[in-house]
Write an enzyme that holds these catalytic residues in place. Structure first.
Site, PDB file in Angstrom:
ATOM      1  N   GLU A 223      34.468  38.923  43.903  1.00  0.00           N
ATOM      2  CA  GLU A 223      35.760  38.670  44.543  1.00  0.00           C
ATOM      3  C   GLU A 223      36.431  39.980  44.961  1.00  0.00           C
ATOM      4  OE1 GLU A 223      38.412  35.869  42.637  1.00  0.00           O
ATOM      5  OE2 GLU A 223      40.053  36.378  43.999  1.00  0.00           O
TER       6      GLU A 223
ATOM      7  N   GLU B 165      35.300  34.886  33.657  1.00  0.00           N
ATOM      8  CA  GLU B 165      35.587  36.121  34.389  1.00  0.00           C
ATOM      9  C   GLU B 165      35.270  37.352  33.552  1.00  0.00           C
ATOM     10  OE1 GLU B 165      39.591  36.249  35.888  1.00  0.00           O
ATOM     11  OE2 GLU B 165      39.344  34.381  37.010  1.00  0.00           O
TER      12      GLU B 165
ATOM     13  N   LYS C  45      32.069  28.663  34.280  1.00  0.00           N
ATOM     14  CA  LYS C  45      32.249  30.018  34.831  1.00  0.00           C
ATOM     15  C   LYS C  45      33.271  30.749  33.969  1.00  0.00           C
ATOM     16  CE  LYS C  45      34.791  31.079  38.710  1.00  0.00           C
ATOM     17  NZ  LYS C  45      35.712  32.109  38.199  1.00  0.00           N
TER      18      LYS C  45
ATOM     19  N   ASP D  34      35.715  25.950  35.314  1.00  0.00           N
ATOM     20  CA  ASP D  34      36.178  27.324  35.072  1.00  0.00           C
ATOM     21  C   ASP D  34      36.824  27.398  33.688  1.00  0.00           C
ATOM     22  OD1 ASP D  34      36.339  29.880  36.049  1.00  0.00           O
ATOM     23  OD2 ASP D  34      37.989  29.491  37.441  1.00  0.00           O
TER      24      ASP D  34
ATOM     25  N   ASP E 192      40.284  27.898  37.939  1.00  0.00           N
ATOM     26  CA  ASP E 192      41.586  28.009  37.278  1.00  0.00           C
ATOM     27  C   ASP E 192      42.662  28.414  38.285  1.00  0.00           C
ATOM     28  OD1 ASP E 192      40.902  30.644  37.646  1.00  0.00           O
ATOM     29  OD2 ASP E 192      41.366  31.275  35.605  1.00  0.00           O
ATOM     30  N   SER E 193      42.261  28.626  39.549  1.00  0.00           N
ATOM     31  CA  SER E 193      43.246  28.750  40.641  1.00  0.00           C
ATOM     32  C   SER E 193      44.117  27.496  40.678  1.00  0.00           C
ATOM     33  CB  SER E 193      42.530  28.949  41.983  1.00  0.00           C
ATOM     34  OG  SER E 193      41.487  28.012  42.147  1.00  0.00           O
TER      35      SER E 193
HETATM   36  O1  KIV Z   1      39.636  29.927  40.200  1.00  0.00           O
HETATM   37  C1  KIV Z   1      39.074  30.029  41.300  1.00  0.00           C
HETATM   38  O2  KIV Z   1      39.341  29.287  42.250  1.00  0.00           O
HETATM   39  C2  KIV Z   1      38.062  31.069  41.446  1.00  0.00           C
HETATM   40  C3  KIV Z   1      37.530  31.332  42.808  1.00  0.00           C
HETATM   41  C4  KIV Z   1      38.512  32.109  43.602  1.00  0.00           C
HETATM   42  C5  KIV Z   1      36.208  31.990  42.768  1.00  0.00           C
HETATM   43  O3  KIV Z   1      37.709  31.689  40.492  1.00  0.00           O
END
Ligand code: KIV
Length: 290
Positions: free
Chosen positions: A188, A121, A119, A89, A50-51
């Site tokens: 992280e 968080e 994934k 994500d 989600d970056s």
């Molecule tokens: O969203 C993302 O790119 C991440 C990584 C930094 C692990 O969660």
């Protein structure tokens, strides 16, 4: 889980890599060309993170990106990544409400995005979300330490686990995620010594970002790793290329050549046979000129 396509890295191979001491390589990607390059480079895991909200969509944080947007990006990546496992994500708002919401979002990520696994968080209340997803036979990766979706609550994008109590919280979170069924966990912005200790305590792999070399694998964000923007990067990033400069230079050269008429030249154009051209001119003349 259904049989993975031929060539796809089997999920249990990650735990086997940890047992053998083989380091796991993970990188983010958000489109098909990047996924193809990551695949060709032999990385094990591609995260459609989600970056994307920040590096692709121009937001100030990861919070605004929606599940629909993440599925759209994930679909592009899964069309191109043959061998690496693709991790979709789950964005903020797609799993916080209930276990049912988390499972429904994970299912969409697999069915519509084509992701292999998902994934999310956090630990605490999120452990139950992880358990629900894992019990639905969907592979799920955890993420503790600095969790960007809750950066405001954490006081910004800053390292976590730097006091004994805070380190214990990260440690307990990672253990709980393993117990709930995660196949791996991202650590992280956690002190290297703490990340190493967590890595020893878990039988699933840890993937570090800003967590030192004691993790079982590493992840970097595509745009950080390749220097896709000018200026400073976080302390834990190593830039393996300076593509922003190269791309900027290429664009300036292109603009200059368009303006000067140097591009396109003969090599970049298509020819027409003289007799066809003569017939074309004659046809135009028969229409009365122009
Ligand atoms: O969203 C993302 O790119 C991440 C990584 C930094 C692990 O969660």
């Amino acid at each position: 889980m259904s049989t993975p396509p031929a060539g796809k890295l089997p999920l249990p191979e990650l735990a086997a890599m940890k047992r053998r001491g083989d380091r796991i390589v993970m990188v983010t990607a958000y489109d098909a060309p990047s996924a193809r390059l990551a695949d060709a480079a032999g990385v094990e895991l591609v995260l459609v993170g989600d970056s994307a909200a920040m590096v692709m969509l121009g937001y100030e944080s990861t919070v605004p990106v929606t599940l629909d947007e993440m599925i759209f990006l994930t679909r592009a990546v899964t069309r191109a990544a043959r061998q690496p496992l693709v991790i979709g994500d789950l964005p903020f708002g797609s799993y916080e409400i209930s276990d049912e919401q988390a499972v429904a979002s994970a299912i969409r990520m697999l069915k519509e995005g084509g992701a292999d696994v998902v994934k999310l968080e956090g630990a605490g209340r999120m452990v139950s979300r992880v358990r629900a997803i894992a019990e639905s036979s969907i592979g799920v990766m955890g993420h503790v330490g600095l969790t960007p979706q809750s950066a405001t609550k954490l006081g910004g994008f800053r390292a976590q686990g730097r006091s004994a109590a805070a380190a214990l919280e990260v440690y307990d979170g990672a253990r709980a995620l393993e117990e709930a069924g995660c196949f791996a966990v991202v650590l992280e912005a956690v002190p290297a010594r703490v990340a190493e200790r967590i890595t020893q305590a878990l039988s699933i792999p840890t993937i570090g970002i800003g967590a030192g070399s004691g993790c079982d694998g590493q992840v970097l964000v595509w745009h950080d790793l390749l220097g896709m923007y000018p200026g400073r990067t976080p302390r834990f990033v190593k830039r393996y290329a300076e593509l922003a400069g190269e791309i900027g230079g290429a664009l300036e050269q292109y603009a200059g050549e368009v303006r000067s008429g140097a591009f396109p030249d003969e090599r970049h154009t298509y020819a027409i046979a003289d007799d066809e051209l003569a017939r074309f001119e004659a046809a135009l003349a028969a229409r009365g000129g122009v």
